[in-house]
Design a protein around this motif. Sequence first.
Motif, PDB file in Angstrom:
ATOM      1  N   ASP A 169      23.707  41.936  39.429  1.00  0.00           N
ATOM      2  CA  ASP A 169      24.388  40.973  40.421  1.00  0.00           C
ATOM      3  C   ASP A 169      23.951  39.653  39.886  1.00  0.00           C
ATOM      4  O   ASP A 169      24.703  38.812  39.814  1.00  0.00           O
ATOM      5  CB  ASP A 169      23.619  41.294  41.765  1.00  0.00           C
ATOM      6  N   VAL A 170      22.760  39.466  39.179  1.00  0.00           N
ATOM      7  CA  VAL A 170      22.139  38.319  38.542  1.00  0.00           C
ATOM      8  C   VAL A 170      23.212  37.875  37.445  1.00  0.00           C
ATOM      9  O   VAL A 170      23.682  36.854  37.265  1.00  0.00           O
ATOM     10  CB  VAL A 170      20.746  38.159  38.042  1.00  0.00           C
ATOM     11  N   GLY A 183      25.431  34.669  37.339  1.00  0.00           N
ATOM     12  CA  GLY A 183      25.308  33.848  36.359  1.00  0.00           C
ATOM     13  C   GLY A 183      26.358  33.613  35.271  1.00  0.00           C
ATOM     14  O   GLY A 183      27.027  32.265  34.875  1.00  0.00           O
ATOM     15  N   ALA A 184      26.723  34.762  34.520  1.00  0.00           N
ATOM     16  CA  ALA A 184      27.761  34.403  33.610  1.00  0.00           C
ATOM     17  C   ALA A 184      29.174  33.970  34.202  1.00  0.00           C
ATOM     18  O   ALA A 184      29.941  33.221  33.792  1.00  0.00           O
ATOM     19  CB  ALA A 184      28.056  35.953  33.139  1.00  0.00           C
ATOM     20  N   SER A 185      29.670  34.377  35.442  1.00  0.00           N
ATOM     21  CA  SER A 185      30.599  33.853  36.053  1.00  0.00           C
ATOM     22  C   SER A 185      30.642  32.494  36.226  1.00  0.00           C
ATOM     23  O   SER A 185      31.688  31.616  36.015  1.00  0.00           O
ATOM     24  CB  SER A 185      30.958  34.484  37.378  1.00  0.00           C
ATOM     25  N   ALA A 186      29.443  32.001  36.815  1.00  0.00           N
ATOM     26  CA  ALA A 186      29.357  30.344  37.147  1.00  0.00           C
ATOM     27  C   ALA A 186      29.452  29.666  35.838  1.00  0.00           C
ATOM     28  O   ALA A 186      30.267  28.657  35.849  1.00  0.00           O
ATOM     29  CB  ALA A 186      28.101  30.144  38.014  1.00  0.00           C
ATOM     30  N   GLY A 214      31.936  35.573  41.795  1.00  0.00           N
ATOM     31  CA  GLY A 214      30.756  35.467  41.117  1.00  0.00           C
ATOM     32  C   GLY A 214      29.934  34.346  41.304  1.00  0.00           C
ATOM     33  O   GLY A 214      28.891  34.506  41.524  1.00  0.00           O
ATOM     34  N   ALA A 215      30.634  33.109  41.304  1.00  0.00           N
ATOM     35  CA  ALA A 215      29.780  31.832  41.633  1.00  0.00           C
ATOM     36  C   ALA A 215      29.351  32.070  43.102  1.00  0.00           C
ATOM     37  O   ALA A 215      28.232  31.576  43.273  1.00  0.00           O
ATOM     38  CB  ALA A 215      30.555  30.844  41.422  1.00  0.00           C
ATOM     39  N   VAL A 216      30.031  32.538  43.867  1.00  0.00           N
ATOM     40  CA  VAL A 216      29.587  32.369  45.394  1.00  0.00           C
ATOM     41  C   VAL A 216      28.817  33.830  45.935  1.00  0.00           C
ATOM     42  O   VAL A 216      28.567  34.093  46.953  1.00  0.00           O
ATOM     43  CB  VAL A 216      30.546  32.122  46.283  1.00  0.00           C
ATOM     44  N   HIS A 217      28.608  34.691  44.851  1.00  0.00           N
ATOM     45  CA  HIS A 217      28.321  36.163  45.018  1.00  0.00           C
ATOM     46  C   HIS A 217      27.029  36.135  45.946  1.00  0.00           C
ATOM     47  O   HIS A 217      26.939  36.868  46.790  1.00  0.00           O
ATOM     48  CB  HIS A 217      27.835  36.875  43.871  1.00  0.00           C
ATOM     49  N   ASN A 219      22.687  41.127  50.924  1.00  0.00           N
ATOM     50  CA  ASN A 219      21.856  42.277  50.615  1.00  0.00           C
ATOM     51  C   ASN A 219      22.564  43.017  49.809  1.00  0.00           C
ATOM     52  O   ASN A 219      23.819  42.921  49.194  1.00  0.00           O
ATOM     53  CB  ASN A 219      21.574  43.104  51.927  1.00  0.00           C
ATOM     54  N   SER A 220      22.198  44.233  49.183  1.00  0.00           N
ATOM     55  CA  SER A 220      22.835  45.025  48.213  1.00  0.00           C
ATOM     56  C   SER A 220      24.067  45.537  48.298  1.00  0.00           C
ATOM     57  O   SER A 220      24.996  45.584  47.657  1.00  0.00           O
ATOM     58  CB  SER A 220      21.998  45.997  47.375  1.00  0.00           C
ATOM     59  N   ASP A 221      24.153  46.063  49.370  1.00  0.00           N
ATOM     60  CA  ASP A 221      25.422  46.664  50.139  1.00  0.00           C
ATOM     61  C   ASP A 221      26.465  45.627  50.205  1.00  0.00           C
ATOM     62  O   ASP A 221      27.668  45.853  49.938  1.00  0.00           O
ATOM     63  CB  ASP A 221      25.393  47.356  51.479  1.00  0.00           C
ATOM     64  N   GLU A 222      26.004  44.630  50.912  1.00  0.00           N
ATOM     65  CA  GLU A 222      27.291  43.323  50.811  1.00  0.00           C
ATOM     66  C   GLU A 222      27.725  42.954  49.376  1.00  0.00           C
ATOM     67  O   GLU A 222      28.673  42.580  49.173  1.00  0.00           O
ATOM     68  CB  GLU A 222      26.594  42.292  51.558  1.00  0.00           C
ATOM     69  N   ARG A 223      26.668  42.922  48.508  1.00  0.00           N
ATOM     70  CA  ARG A 223      27.226  42.501  47.155  1.00  0.00           C
ATOM     71  C   ARG A 223      28.105  43.571  46.518  1.00  0.00           C
ATOM     72  O   ARG A 223      28.777  43.200  45.784  1.00  0.00           O
ATOM     73  CB  ARG A 223      25.789  42.166  46.145  1.00  0.00           C
ATOM     74  N   ALA A 224      27.908  44.718  46.907  1.00  0.00           N
ATOM     75  CA  ALA A 224      28.658  45.919  46.220  1.00  0.00           C
ATOM     76  C   ALA A 224      30.109  45.554  46.948  1.00  0.00           C
ATOM     77  O   ALA A 224      31.073  45.625  46.141  1.00  0.00           O
ATOM     78  CB  ALA A 224      28.143  47.077  46.676  1.00  0.00           C
TER      79      ALA A 224
END
Lengths: 441, 337
Positions: free
Chosen positions: B114-115, B119-122, B27-30, B36-41
């Motif tokens: 994603d945000v 954010g919650a993870s960090a 999450g912190a390095v997400h 982009n959205s695909d990569e974040r998936a």
Amino acid sequence: MDNALGLHRLHFAFTITYHYLFPQLTMGLALLIFVMKTIALRIGDRRYEAAAQFWIRIFGINFAMGVVTGIPMEFQFGTNWSRFAKAAGGVIGQTLAMEGLYSFFLESTFLGILLYGRDRVGPRIHWMASLGVFVGSWLSGFFIIVTDAWMQHPVGHRIGANGEIILDSLSAYLLNPWAYAQYAHNMMGSVVTASAVVCSIGAFYLLRREHEESGRLFLRIGVPAFALSSVMMIFPTGDIQGKMVALHQPVTLAAMEGHFETRAGAPMNVLGQPDVERQRLDNPLQLPNVLSMISYGRWNAEVKGLNEVPRDQWPDNIPLLYYSFHIMVGLGTIFVALSLAAFAALRLRRLFTTKPLLWAMLLALPFPYIANTAGWMTAELGRQPWLIYGIMRTAEGSSARVSSGNALFTLLGFMGLYTVLGILFLFLVHREIMRGPEPNE
Amino acid sequence: METIWFCLVAFCLAAYVVLDGFDLGVGAVHWLVARNSDERAQSLETIGPFWDGNEVWLLAGGGTLYLSFPTLYASAFSGFYLPLMIVLWLLILRGIAIEFRHLIHDDMWTPLWDVVFSGASALLAIVFGAALGNVVRGVPLDANQEFFLPLWTDFRVSANPGILDWYTILTGLLALAALAQHGALWICLKAHDPLESRATEVAHRLTPAVAALTAIVTIASFSVRPALIGNFAAMPWGCLFPIIAIGSLWVVHTRKSFAASCAYLASMLVSVVFSVYPEVLPASPGAKPLTIQNTAASAYGLQVGLVWWIPGLLLAVGYAVFLYRRFAGKPDRPSAT
């Protein structure tokens, strides 16, 4: 300090009531999904597999809500009820830790496979995952009920020299008869919610003339489960639970029933409004001698009234307790009537075309949630003024150092967050229902 | 017997830090690793089947703590009321973000989650680090073994501390850096390029920060709580734990090894736990600390608990092995999600 106590109570009541909206569906639904997966595996019917997949998607959303709203419960014993947590931890810590080790790991492992793994594992392991989630969630319910049953009817402990509560026998604690009555009643309640939801969506599809094949399949699975669980809700499980309350919590029974004066051959109050100040029931509609019969098995048995007990041992919110109990029983009776009618229509092959019955099933959706919530309110309000029945009063259990300002701050935080979650949840579930079991992929 | 349970609780917490640690780290390095959205998936997919089971270690650890040291559970949970509630809210947001993001694919829905996830993870990483810092620093226990800490006071380590002071902020930052590195290394294991190479780069840059913060926090810890040195002096074999931590960090630096990062996190945690033992919640100077003896449950409870706890743990480990083997290796090349 009074103020802080009230806020701690509201804090727990709000978070637990909200939380239990989700497990009451997922526990029952886990059973129904397991049934669908078993049929799909045994007869290789694709429609059952599609139905299982649809309900797994609904399950996944509910389960996520259940998990995230469940974690605060595990924490709140310590955060808001630290004096209780300290006193009771040696006993209830056992089952709370068991829940983590024996059910959460099982559930979470197989849930991952159930939700994400259909393409990575074969049909057998996917079926096994549905079994794992079912067993895990029902075990989880068991450990929580044992914990609550000890607060309702403490057994297996002794009181030490300084008043501390010491676990004396783990087996006596786990074999608390109250727990088994309550567990059976509660799990049937969960099956009522799940099967009513399955029926309701099935009826919705038939009435809309969409996904009709799935709608019929949902009703074929849902209606028998709804009928069986509704009946078992009242007999034997509700009956046993009622006798348990009569035996161990006679004050609670009197308050639930609005029964102010001790008398032989006590009537059951079907309707009426308790007037606690004047100690009477207004506008009563009564079934003569029935309360004596269902509580003690004799038409003329004496039933203790509230007048026999000092006021400081009365449950502290008798009207709410009374209405909770009556709403639960009233709705339970309606469920039996509705589900048996639907079951008869199903056997006569009329159900799918009888619109009034389909409408009734559709509109029934929220009521099992209300009945289950009212049932839990009956149990927990009925336990008052005790936190651990006969041992520790609720007023003695809250966290001494957490002020009302801090408790209100976090209560408001939970209310805001849970409102947002609730809107999201409804949006997502609505979306899945509208897409239906056979989405165009 | 108390010591055995102390070790079991520490084991659960170490498992939590190592396992959910990579979820938080991802999450912190997400946003750094996935562009982009695909990569974040894909980034989320690396933890998809695992995160829920990993989080259970926190509940298992909490439950075990409650079973074995109820007084500690009661005192610490009410004393750390505000940060724990914040942890709960963040855990809720993180869980919901992971489970809800993949349900809808559009340009408003996915970035929102994603945000939230990131954010919650960090923040969770920081809060957990600060919590550990609070345990090392000690809390102002009263005569009933209770306390209540505000979130902050004047940010100094004084008789009137808050959850956040300069020391606990430092431990929070160390936790963030160490878990971010851990998460980046996990992505290296479980995702394809370009995520893999970017994650390697992120881990590479984080390692010096982790090393520097480790050194600063270690020195600060001994200055905030000089008594920590006692156990290392009395039982010199305990020095093995910090040595393993330093060694693992070196291996992380040279080999980009996820296993070494696990070893680093576990040995750092064990070092802390070893140094405070037998205290479990040290008090601010002048007050009586909570120790494993004065917070433990009855002897019978601890004995009978062990009988079912050990098989339960073996089962849990069995499930975890099963799950990680089922989802071993990298997921298939990005399916067009």
